[in-house]
Design a protein around this motif. Sequence first.
Motif, PDB file in Angstrom:
ATOM      1  N   THR A 157     -16.229  43.440  11.905  1.00  0.00           N
ATOM      2  CA  THR A 157     -17.271  42.635  12.534  1.00  0.00           C
ATOM      3  C   THR A 157     -17.310  41.228  11.940  1.00  0.00           C
ATOM      4  OG1 THR A 157     -18.478  44.698  12.656  1.00  0.00           O
ATOM      5  CG2 THR A 157     -19.690  42.728  13.191  1.00  0.00           C
ATOM      6  N   VAL A 196     -14.940  39.435  10.693  1.00  0.00           N
ATOM      7  CA  VAL A 196     -13.853  38.611  11.221  1.00  0.00           C
ATOM      8  C   VAL A 196     -14.198  38.125  12.626  1.00  0.00           C
ATOM      9  CG1 VAL A 196     -11.435  38.626  11.975  1.00  0.00           C
ATOM     10  CG2 VAL A 196     -12.090  39.778   9.852  1.00  0.00           C
ATOM     11  N   SER A 197     -14.781  39.017  13.405  1.00  0.00           N
ATOM     12  CA  SER A 197     -15.105  38.688  14.785  1.00  0.00           C
ATOM     13  C   SER A 197     -16.206  37.642  14.899  1.00  0.00           C
ATOM     14  CB  SER A 197     -15.506  39.963  15.525  1.00  0.00           C
ATOM     15  OG  SER A 197     -16.385  39.685  16.571  1.00  0.00           O
ATOM     16  N   VAL A 198     -17.244  37.725  14.051  1.00  0.00           N
ATOM     17  CA  VAL A 198     -18.395  36.836  14.253  1.00  0.00           C
ATOM     18  C   VAL A 198     -18.248  35.462  13.626  1.00  0.00           C
ATOM     19  CG1 VAL A 198     -20.057  38.717  14.470  1.00  0.00           C
ATOM     20  CG2 VAL A 198     -19.677  37.660  12.224  1.00  0.00           C
ATOM     21  N   CYS A 239     -22.422  42.422   9.532  1.00  0.00           N
ATOM     22  CA  CYS A 239     -21.646  43.508   8.911  1.00  0.00           C
ATOM     23  C   CYS A 239     -22.406  44.829   9.000  1.00  0.00           C
ATOM     24  CB  CYS A 239     -21.353  43.190   7.446  1.00  0.00           C
ATOM     25  SG  CYS A 239     -20.706  44.615   6.544  1.00  0.00           S
ATOM     26  N   LEU A 261     -17.632  47.357  16.784  1.00  0.00           N
ATOM     27  CA  LEU A 261     -18.763  46.548  17.232  1.00  0.00           C
ATOM     28  C   LEU A 261     -18.351  45.256  17.952  1.00  0.00           C
ATOM     29  CD1 LEU A 261     -21.058  47.197  14.168  1.00  0.00           C
ATOM     30  CD2 LEU A 261     -21.441  47.965  16.507  1.00  0.00           C
ATOM     31  N   PRO A 262     -17.229  44.627  17.532  1.00  0.00           N
ATOM     32  CA  PRO A 262     -16.847  43.394  18.258  1.00  0.00           C
ATOM     33  C   PRO A 262     -16.689  43.600  19.765  1.00  0.00           C
ATOM     34  CG  PRO A 262     -15.627  43.528  16.221  1.00  0.00           C
ATOM     35  CD  PRO A 262     -16.379  44.830  16.345  1.00  0.00           C
ATOM     36  N   SER A 266     -13.466  34.576  19.428  1.00  0.00           N
ATOM     37  CA  SER A 266     -14.134  35.869  19.581  1.00  0.00           C
ATOM     38  C   SER A 266     -15.561  35.811  19.045  1.00  0.00           C
ATOM     39  CB  SER A 266     -13.354  36.969  18.866  1.00  0.00           C
ATOM     40  OG  SER A 266     -13.522  36.855  17.481  1.00  0.00           O
ATOM     41  N   SER A 267     -15.928  34.691  18.419  1.00  0.00           N
ATOM     42  CA  SER A 267     -17.264  34.571  17.840  1.00  0.00           C
ATOM     43  C   SER A 267     -18.231  33.940  18.825  1.00  0.00           C
ATOM     44  CB  SER A 267     -17.196  33.711  16.575  1.00  0.00           C
ATOM     45  OG  SER A 267     -18.484  33.281  16.214  1.00  0.00           O
ATOM     46  N   ILE A 296     -24.195  42.384  18.626  1.00  0.00           N
ATOM     47  CA  ILE A 296     -23.283  43.050  17.704  1.00  0.00           C
ATOM     48  C   ILE A 296     -24.016  43.866  16.636  1.00  0.00           C
ATOM     49  CG2 ILE A 296     -22.971  41.261  15.935  1.00  0.00           C
ATOM     50  CD1 ILE A 296     -19.867  41.681  16.523  1.00  0.00           C
TER      51      ILE A 296
END
Lengths: 255, 391
Positions: A70, A72-74, A105, A208-209, B122-123, B188
């Motif tokens: 998560t 890394v994604s956000v 996270c 979650l991503p 992706s953010s 998320i």
Amino acid sequence: MIKQKGILFDATMCVGCGECYYACKAQNENGEGKEDFLTDHLSYKSYTVVEEYEDEIYTRKMCMHCVDPTCVSVCPVGAFTKTEFGPVLYDGDKCMGCRYCMQACPHNIPRYEWQSNNPVVQKCTMCHDRIKNGEMTACAEACPAEATLFGDLEELKEIALQRIADDPDTYYPHVYGLEEAGGTHVLILSPVPFEQLGFAGNLPNEPLPELTKRALDKIPHVVSVGSVFLGGMYWLTKRKNQIAEENRMKEDENA
Amino acid sequence: MLKKILEKFTFWRGIAALILLSGVYFTYVRFVYGLGAVTNLSDEFPWGIWIGFDILCGVGLAAGGFTISAVTHIFNIEKFKPLSRPAILTAFLGYAFVALALMFDLGKPYNIWHPLIMWNPSSVMFEVAWCVMLYLTVLFLEFLSFALEKFQWQKTLTLLRKVIVPIYILGIVLSTLHQSSLGSMYLIIPQKMHPLWYSSFLPVYFYLSAIAVGFAMVIFESYTSARGMGHKIEFPLLSEISRITMAFLVITLAMRLVDIVLEGKLAFLFKPEIETFMFYIEIGIGTIVPAILLSSKKFRMDRKWLYLTSVLVVTGFILNRLNVSVTSIIYTTGDIYFPSLGEISITMSLVVVGIIVFKWLSNYFPVFEHKAEEKESLISFETPHELAPSK
Ligand code: SF4
Ligand code: SF4
Ligand code: SF4
């Protein structure tokens, strides 16, 4: 192909000696550490802790190095990366300090230097500097009870499942980290349900991503449909106003 | 009479000065000793009211800029034109406020430009950052289109007017994206939020409620600036706008309730918890009471009541954003956060600065006069700004 690395922690074997805690401190130059290490919490200078629960059960907490992380994604600037062996790493030079990684996270891992005016996020690195040279993580090396194992992720998964199968009376029948939020590179075995040891129990199995991806995927449609719609509306309403104006002028002339 | 007004002014000025003074002090502490020294934030609760109020509410309350420009410049409903300039100015200021507030909240504010060159598509926050940056540019151009009148730069003005329609469209699209994406930021963390606020439709709710509050803010500002600065209120227009506000609010609430039922969360509406209570306060103040008031023509046509409902709608909106960002998360983390004096002071200081700048700018630039624009407007059409009954 590069073999994915991982850590298996078995709470039924942990003796609560704190060796991993001190080894991690030394490895990352994070100070001496607390004498009564069981009372320490994860912080910007404690990447792992040992916690004591009822019936003298000990467990470790550390970054789970998620398969589809998560953090890394956000991160809006990509300060977090998932490396090829599995460790999830952070780059303080990129970070702008929005703390979305901490907010998002699922395991509440990233910690912040709240007292600094140039703060960075801190967390376990799975000893990336060591394992890329083929060494074990410092915590796994230090563990005298073999409660923390370092190795190839696939092998560790098999070992974990085998232990449960061999001794179903000792273990709670689940390997934490096989599925949680898409799976992690740190696997946990426990004699009791994982919520009792403070692990997040209500995580979906889907990474979650995916949840944000679904929303982000709609953006191109919003942009294209939206622009066309607005452009069309502008043209239509303008035309309508013009016609109304012309009609009014005609009426004026007639009058 | 005059004396009375003067006294009042000094009182409010005194309060403003006090707020600013404390703001300066906490700003010093914040930048010398770090976030921990002024905020009650922690590793368990990393986002406080600087996100929940300054960012989420700041952006939402500035939505009037894009909603009014959609109504006047895209749907070409000419009678709303008198409202467009103050709305654009407030939006511009609102976003400037958000950008300034971010400098306090970001741990490394000097890296705020990083999303320009360090990409992570992706953010959601990356997307928001880009949309807000672009939209600030759009707002600046829109603002320029009437600021330039002041300086009589005809050439630049004519050029700008040629491209202004695509600019308006761009502004609306960008607003749609980031207003909704502020809600997507919370998608998320399903496991960290109270079920009454978490929903996969959060972006839709954020968008619809932003539209509603954008219109409500236009009413609120018109009234406040008319009182404070002697401008006339376009009253019949405002009354009409209040109906649009209500439509959006009622739709949003209906969707949320249906969503709660379909997701099997009905029981949470009857749980005797503080969160349930906050939920009812939020929808009561923000939607139900205003909806009841505005459904009666008597109230809708009354200046005072109209103003009051806009205050209610704005309050309900702020409650909603704070509930999403703070209340709903405290539900899972336990009671570990309440904004510190420093967080509150700095937030209030920023609001005060915003109000002062708004007053100054609206006196200086032709925001409340629309004569010049009428002559030059794309479609020359009478703007019935004289409709307003002067009091
Ligand atoms: S546990 Fe948290 S910090 Fe660690 S990889 Fe997963 S999301 Fe990132
Ligand atoms: S705090 Fe830093 S690392 Fe974390 S999400 Fe924000 S920019 Fe990325
Ligand atoms: S893997 Fe390394 S950094 Fe992580 S807890 Fe173990 S010793 Fe600490």
